[in-house]
Write a protein that holds these residues in place. Structure first.
Motif, PDB file in Angstrom:
ATOM      1  N   ASN A   1       0.813  -1.211   0.000  1.00 47.00           N
ATOM      2  CA  ASN A   1       0.000   0.000   0.000  1.00 47.00           C
ATOM      3  C   ASN A   1       0.853   1.270   0.000  1.00 47.00           C
ATOM      4  N   ASN A   2       1.762   1.363   0.950  1.00 47.85           N
ATOM      5  CA  ASN A   2       2.482   2.625   1.158  1.00 47.85           C
ATOM      6  C   ASN A   2       3.651   2.820   0.201  1.00 47.85           C
ATOM      7  N   VAL A   3       4.219   1.708  -0.281  1.00 48.31           N
ATOM      8  CA  VAL A   3       5.399   1.823  -1.157  1.00 48.31           C
ATOM      9  C   VAL A   3       5.022   1.552  -2.617  1.00 48.31           C
ATOM     10  N   ILE A   4       4.509   0.373  -2.877  1.00 51.80           N
ATOM     11  CA  ILE A   4       4.168   0.016  -4.260  1.00 51.80           C
ATOM     12  C   ILE A   4       3.045   0.902  -4.780  1.00 51.80           C
ATOM     13  N   GLY A   5       2.037   1.126  -3.939  1.00 50.57           N
ATOM     14  CA  GLY A   5       0.939   2.000  -4.350  1.00 50.57           C
ATOM     15  C   GLY A   5       1.427   3.402  -4.670  1.00 50.57           C
ATOM     16  N   THR A   6       2.341   3.915  -3.854  1.00 53.26           N
ATOM     17  CA  THR A   6       2.900   5.250  -4.109  1.00 53.26           C
ATOM     18  C   THR A   6       3.724   5.257  -5.393  1.00 53.26           C
ATOM     19  N   ARG A   7       4.458   4.171  -5.652  1.00 56.63           N
ATOM     20  CA  ARG A   7       5.256   4.116  -6.877  1.00 56.63           C
ATOM     21  C   ARG A   7       4.350   4.131  -8.118  1.00 56.63           C
TER      22      ARG A   7
ATOM     23  N   GLY B   1       6.726   3.178   9.539  1.00 58.41           N
ATOM     24  CA  GLY B   1       7.564   4.363   9.395  1.00 58.41           C
ATOM     25  C   GLY B   1       8.547   4.220   8.242  1.00 58.41           C
ATOM     26  N   SER B   2       9.102   3.035   8.090  1.00 57.93           N
ATOM     27  CA  SER B   2      10.040   2.797   6.987  1.00 57.93           C
ATOM     28  C   SER B   2       9.351   2.925   5.642  1.00 57.93           C
ATOM     29  N   SER B   3       8.120   2.428   5.554  1.00 58.86           N
ATOM     30  CA  SER B   3       7.392   2.509   4.286  1.00 58.86           C
ATOM     31  C   SER B   3       7.112   3.963   3.907  1.00 58.86           C
ATOM     32  N   LYS B   4       6.880   4.818   4.891  1.00 59.73           N
ATOM     33  CA  LYS B   4       6.654   6.232   4.593  1.00 59.73           C
ATOM     34  C   LYS B   4       7.945   6.918   4.148  1.00 59.73           C
ATOM     35  N   ARG B   5       9.078   6.515   4.713  1.00 57.39           N
ATOM     36  CA  ARG B   5      10.354   7.085   4.257  1.00 57.39           C
ATOM     37  C   ARG B   5      10.648   6.657   2.825  1.00 57.39           C
ATOM     38  N   LEU B   6      10.348   5.402   2.503  1.00 58.45           N
ATOM     39  CA  LEU B   6      10.555   4.932   1.130  1.00 58.45           C
ATOM     40  C   LEU B   6       9.656   5.690   0.153  1.00 58.45           C
ATOM     41  N   ALA B   7       8.428   6.010   0.580  1.00 57.88           N
ATOM     42  CA  ALA B   7       7.526   6.792  -0.270  1.00 57.88           C
ATOM     43  C   ALA B   7       8.113   8.171  -0.541  1.00 57.88           C
ATOM     44  N   GLU B   8       8.710   8.795   0.485  1.00 55.73           N
ATOM     45  CA  GLU B   8       9.371  10.083   0.284  1.00 55.73           C
ATOM     46  C   GLU B   8      10.484   9.969  -0.755  1.00 55.73           C
ATOM     47  N   MET B   9      11.263   8.883  -0.669  1.00 57.56           N
ATOM     48  CA  MET B   9      12.372   8.679  -1.589  1.00 57.56           C
ATOM     49  C   MET B   9      11.865   8.508  -3.016  1.00 57.56           C
TER      50      MET B   9
ATOM     51  N   SER C   1      10.874  11.943  -4.348  1.00 54.50           N
ATOM     52  CA  SER C   1      12.040  12.800  -4.586  1.00 54.50           C
ATOM     53  C   SER C   1      12.766  12.407  -5.873  1.00 54.50           C
ATOM     54  N   VAL C   2      12.873  11.108  -6.111  1.00 54.94           N
ATOM     55  CA  VAL C   2      13.534  10.633  -7.342  1.00 54.94           C
ATOM     56  C   VAL C   2      12.698  10.980  -8.563  1.00 54.94           C
ATOM     57  N   ALA C   3      11.375  10.759  -8.486  1.00 50.54           N
ATOM     58  CA  ALA C   3      10.503  11.063  -9.621  1.00 50.54           C
ATOM     59  C   ALA C   3      10.541  12.553  -9.959  1.00 50.54           C
ATOM     60  N   ALA C   4      10.728  13.372  -8.942  1.00 46.86           N
ATOM     61  CA  ALA C   4      10.762  14.820  -9.170  1.00 46.86           C
ATOM     62  C   ALA C   4      11.890  15.227 -10.115  1.00 46.86           C
ATOM     63  N   GLN C   5      12.957  14.407 -10.159  1.00 44.08           N
ATOM     64  CA  GLN C   5      14.075  14.723 -11.057  1.00 44.08           C
ATOM     65  C   GLN C   5      13.660  14.646 -12.525  1.00 44.08           C
ATOM     66  N   SER C   6      12.605  13.881 -12.794  1.00 42.72           N
ATOM     67  CA  SER C   6      12.123  13.726 -14.170  1.00 42.72           C
ATOM     68  C   SER C   6      10.910  14.597 -14.466  1.00 42.72           C
TER      69      SER C   6
ATOM     70  N   GLU D   1      11.714  23.233   5.252  1.00 43.59           N
ATOM     71  CA  GLU D   1      12.165  22.351   4.175  1.00 43.59           C
ATOM     72  C   GLU D   1      13.333  21.509   4.683  1.00 43.59           C
ATOM     73  N   ALA D   2      13.157  20.192   4.652  1.00 44.99           N
ATOM     74  CA  ALA D   2      14.225  19.293   5.098  1.00 44.99           C
ATOM     75  C   ALA D   2      15.251  19.121   3.992  1.00 44.99           C
ATOM     76  N   ARG D   3      16.526  19.176   4.387  1.00 38.20           N
ATOM     77  CA  ARG D   3      17.600  18.945   3.419  1.00 38.20           C
ATOM     78  C   ARG D   3      17.942  17.455   3.435  1.00 38.20           C
ATOM     79  N   LEU D   4      17.479  16.747   2.409  1.00 37.71           N
ATOM     80  CA  LEU D   4      17.673  15.296   2.340  1.00 37.71           C
ATOM     81  C   LEU D   4      18.479  14.930   1.098  1.00 37.71           C
ATOM     82  N   GLU D   5      19.188  13.832   1.197  1.00 32.19           N
ATOM     83  CA  GLU D   5      19.905  13.320   0.034  1.00 32.19           C
ATOM     84  C   GLU D   5      18.928  12.570  -0.863  1.00 32.19           C
ATOM     85  N   THR D   6      18.990  12.836  -2.141  1.00 30.07           N
ATOM     86  CA  THR D   6      18.142  12.127  -3.103  1.00 30.07           C
ATOM     87  C   THR D   6      18.872  10.904  -3.610  1.00 30.07           C
TER      88      THR D   6
END
Length: 610
Positions: free
Chosen positions: A383-389, A419-427, A430-435, A564-569
């Motif tokens: 739900n939280n990771v695959i669905g978000t992807r 909590g981990s699934s929500k962090r993966l959703a953020e990642m 962030s990656v999709a935003a590059q495109s 705004e959090a400064r995170l590594e993409t």
């Protein structure tokens, strides 16, 4: 012909009455001073002094006491004005005597001043008595003491007095403004300050109910005031907070019982409505998880900005139906469609995007229960990771202009699968935003717990209290960040207006709150004697939530409550490969490898073994 406002009309009447009484004091003073035989001189004095009195009265604020109240500060102002006028007249008479131009009795201004004070104070006293009698006969309802004599308290008192059949009858105010204490407002006395005096004043006026009319006061002060008011044994109600009034805009504020949100109240968020409307008005807005606590409130908030269409998407047919019916009643002119579905079903999601072509996507669909996801980790991944992807890929493909993902403080140094699934959703976002194209903005918004959401701690505590207890907490030391559902939703929309592509925004959550203190507050509000039982920390739970990791830093944004959090993409190819491996383990229900893969993808996680 334009008419004066009622307040100005009353002031002009008061000014005319004051001037007439003060002018009348002049001939009366001549009579008492034995100088009326020279009636021409007396008439000239009266006419000249009238001009001076008119100027002094027009520059004073004495006439406001006919409208609102009159007491010690009003008396002081009256004394100053009359004394100044008579002193100026006395100086004038002395100058005329020195120049040999007149011989009016010097006692005239002195006598006139005393008479003027008697006339002006007397009319005010009569006005006060008349007003009190009128208001106190207006209703036979419960005698009510109002805490707060500001605009909100006055509005409330007027409405109670205006309704002859009102169940509440105001008998007085308490207010911490020393300028109001001892005065009369809307015909009711301001008896004194609030803190430390509620019980004594309530007893003195025979109050049967207490109403807190302090919509802009912080929750910590409301807590103290409420605790003191409850000690009187009387019923205690409250006006809605300023943030509620700003959202619902009732003509007359509705009273209700004090609730937990009042005790945690913060100043209302200052939204830039023009910026929010710029990306919502006239647009097709897709809300996933629209039947949930956050999703349904987002739908309510979005509807206020007159979108072209709202698409309510979620798995729970009953909750989706409920928010659909609510919007139809509240916003009949906003087109909307309710769709039952699951973000994990790629083909269904594609058909949805082809049909509605959304320009804005608010992604609130997620599993959020930490202990449940510890026992069903694959569901959290689906739900939280695959669905978000799946959803993110479609947002890229169909040119969605604004995509806002709802994240969680549990994504920080995660100790749980949820909590981990929500962090993966953020990642993923962030990656999709590059495109993303130049006119697109993909972002996540991270915040803590929301009060009253389904399955959260507050409804659980309430249910336990209603059942007679005990109220169970996992650890006395546990703290959480809290925010009301409407407040969180409004700030999510404001974060969307910032349009930072690839950003993770962090909402200002205030200070963390001890869970045991929440339990005590709810028990106190219930008026019952309920025990609190400690059960021990559950798997995946933290003692203290965080909004940032030690490595993460924040930058300010144009909004003081959003950072705004400064995170590594992460590298896109690496993330895609690792997500494919994680999905494979989840579909095989291989929980051990799911956890191992999460730890590999999120080095800062503290996820325990199966």
């Amino acid at each position: 012909m334009q008419t004066l406002p009622l307040q100005d009309t009353r002031r002009m009447r008061g000014l005319g009455l004051d001037l007439g009484l003060w002018i009348a004091a002049a001939p009366a003073a001549f009579v008492l001073s034995g100088g009326l035989s020279d009636w021409q001189t007396a008439l000239a004095y009266t006419a000249v002094s009238a001009v001076l009195k008119a100027v002094l009265l027009s520059q004073s604020d004495l006439t406001r006491h006919y409208v609102h109240f009159f007491s010690t500060s009003g008396i002081r102002g009256l004394l100053r004005t009359v004394a100044l006028g008579e002193a100026m007249l006395l100086v004038g008479l002395l100058l005329l005597r020195a120049l040999g131009l007149g011989a009016l009795p010097i006692t005239v201004p002195l006598t006139e001043g005393l008479l003027a004070l008697a006339f002006l104070l007397g009319i005010r006293f009569l006005h006060r008595v008349q007003t009190e009698q009128k208001y106190h006969k207006a209703s036979a309802g419960q005698r009510t003491l109002i805490l707060g004599a500001g605009a909100a308290g006055q509005l409330l008192a007027r409405e109670m007095l205006r309704q002859p059949n009102s169940v509440l009858r105001p008998v007085g105010f308490l207010d911490d403004d020393v300028q109001k204490q001892g005065q009369l407002i809307v015909g009711l006395p301001v008896l004194g300050s609030i803190r430390g005096n509620i019980g004594a004043h309530a007893q003195a006026v025979g109050a049967e109910r207490i109403v807190i009319a302090l919509p802009s006061v912080k929750g910590e002060n409301i807590r103290l005031i409420h605790d003191e008011a409850k000690e009187t044994g009387l019923g205690v109600q409250i006006m809605p907070s300023l943030s509620e009034l700003l959202v619902h805009r009732p003509q007359i504020p509705q009273l209700r019982d004090v609730n937990l949100a009042d005790l945690l109240r913060r100043p209302p968020s200052q939204l830039v409505h023009k910026e929010i409307g710029a990306y919502l008005t006239g647009q097709t807005v897709l809300i996933t998880g629209a039947g949930g606590s956050i999703g349904s409130e987002l739908a309510r908030q979005v509807a206020r900005y007159e979108p072209g269409q709202i698409v309510l998407f979620g798995r729970g047919e009953n909750s989706i139906f409920a928010i659909q019916q609510e919007l139809l009643e509240a916003y009949p002119n906003v087109p909307q469609t309710a769709i039952i579905g699951d973000v994990r079903h790629a083909q269904h999601m594609r058909i949805l995007f082809e049909r509605f072509r959304p320009q804005v996507v608010l992604h609130a669909a997620a599993h959020k229960h930490v202990p449940l996801m510890e026992d069903s980790p694959s569901e959290a991944i689906y739900n939280n990771v695959i669905g978000t992807r799946i959803l993110t890929a479609l947002c890229l493909e169909f040119g969605v202009r604004r995509y806002v993902n709802i994240s969680s403080d549990k994504a920080v140094n995660p100790t749980s699968v949820m909590g981990s699934s929500k962090r993966l959703a953020e990642m993923i976002i962030s990656v999709a935003a590059q495109s993303a194209a130049p006119d697109q903005a993909f972002m996540s918004v991270r915040f803590g717990n929301v009060l009253g959401s389904r399955g959260s701690v507050v409804p659980t505590f309430i249910r336990q209290i209603e059942a007679g207890g005990p109220v169970t907490i996992t650890d006395q030391r546990m703290t959480r960040y809290f925010m009301t559902i409407p407040e969180a939703s409004r700030l999510v929309l404001q974060a969307g207006a910032l349009a930072g592509n690839g950003k993770v925004y962090v909402l200002k959550m205030g200070n963390p709150v001890k869970i045991v203190d929440l339990a005590r507050d709810l028990i106190k509000l219930s008026g019952r004697d309920i025990a609190i039982k400690e059960t021990g920390i559950r798997r995946g739970e933290k003692l203290y939530e965080e909004l940032l990791t030690d490595r993460e830093k924040v930058d300010e944004t144009s909004h003081e409550e959003i950072f705004e959090a400064r995170l590594e993409t992460p590298d896109p190819e690496w993330l895609e490969a690792e997500l494919s491996r994680l999905e494979s383990y989840a579909r095989e229900e291989d929980y051990v490898h799911v956890r191992e893969q999460i730890r590999r993808m999120i080095p800062e996680s503290h996820l325990g073994a199966q």
